[in-house]
Write a protein that holds these residues in place. Sequence first.
Motif, PDB file in Angstrom:
ATOM      1  N   GLY A  79       0.707  -1.195  -0.037  1.00  0.00           N
ATOM      2  CA  GLY A  79       0.151  -0.013   0.091  1.00  0.00           C
ATOM      3  C   GLY A  79       0.856   1.371   0.126  1.00  0.00           C
ATOM      4  O   GLY A  79       0.351   2.324  -0.665  1.00  0.00           O
ATOM      5  N   LEU A  80       1.774   1.291   0.554  1.00  0.00           N
ATOM      6  CA  LEU A  80       2.801   2.450   0.860  1.00  0.00           C
ATOM      7  C   LEU A  80       4.066   2.626  -0.079  1.00  0.00           C
ATOM      8  O   LEU A  80       4.570   3.746  -0.284  1.00  0.00           O
ATOM      9  N   VAL A  81       4.442   1.423  -0.587  1.00  0.00           N
ATOM     10  CA  VAL A  81       5.588   1.350  -1.329  1.00  0.00           C
ATOM     11  C   VAL A  81       5.225   1.021  -3.000  1.00  0.00           C
ATOM     12  O   VAL A  81       5.373   1.940  -3.845  1.00  0.00           O
ATOM     13  N   LEU A  82       4.858  -0.344  -2.985  1.00  0.00           N
ATOM     14  CA  LEU A  82       4.425  -0.810  -4.481  1.00  0.00           C
ATOM     15  C   LEU A  82       3.310   0.035  -5.313  1.00  0.00           C
ATOM     16  O   LEU A  82       3.458   0.408  -6.280  1.00  0.00           O
ATOM     17  N   GLY A  83       2.400   0.337  -4.419  1.00  0.00           N
ATOM     18  CA  GLY A  83       1.113   1.058  -5.061  1.00  0.00           C
ATOM     19  C   GLY A  83       1.498   2.204  -5.654  1.00  0.00           C
ATOM     20  O   GLY A  83       1.372   2.772  -6.767  1.00  0.00           O
ATOM     21  N   PRO A  84       1.931   3.210  -4.536  1.00  0.00           N
ATOM     22  CA  PRO A  84       2.889   4.708  -5.161  1.00  0.00           C
ATOM     23  C   PRO A  84       3.643   4.674  -6.391  1.00  0.00           C
ATOM     24  O   PRO A  84       3.674   5.379  -7.000  1.00  0.00           O
ATOM     25  N   ILE A  85       4.629   3.446  -6.255  1.00  0.00           N
ATOM     26  CA  ILE A  85       5.526   3.394  -7.288  1.00  0.00           C
ATOM     27  C   ILE A  85       4.901   2.984  -8.694  1.00  0.00           C
ATOM     28  O   ILE A  85       5.046   3.719  -9.495  1.00  0.00           O
ATOM     29  N   ALA A  86       4.123   2.243  -8.559  1.00  0.00           N
ATOM     30  CA  ALA A  86       3.108   1.750  -9.855  1.00  0.00           C
ATOM     31  C   ALA A  86       2.194   3.080 -10.338  1.00  0.00           C
ATOM     32  O   ALA A  86       2.246   3.381 -11.365  1.00  0.00           O
TER      33      ALA A  86
END
Length: 103
Positions: A79-86
């Motif tokens: 939620g805090l790393v992969l999602g924002p990166i995508a």
Amino acid sequence: MAFCPKCKAEMSATEIVCPSCGFDFPTATTDSPPGKSGIAHSPLADIALMISTFAGSIACLIAIGFSLISLSTGQFFNGLVLGPIAFFLQLGMVVVFLRVQED
Ligand SMILES: [Zn+2]
């Protein structure tokens, strides 16, 4: 060192008018920008670009949804790393797509 094509006098390569006879060189046209041709400027590429822009926008929303769902289920890394990166990856692509279409 260059030579005047008219009077053969020596002259600087940066001079555009011969200092000896006043021969005025025609403006160089060899550095004209290449014409827009090839696969990158074909109608198919234009359609692909429009679809990519649309797909990128959808992917942005999916990335936001992915982040929210991950956070609600306690998957903070997603939620805090992969999602924002995508999200930013897709957003950046959409921005690039929109900018190239402005030309
Ligand atoms: Zn000359």
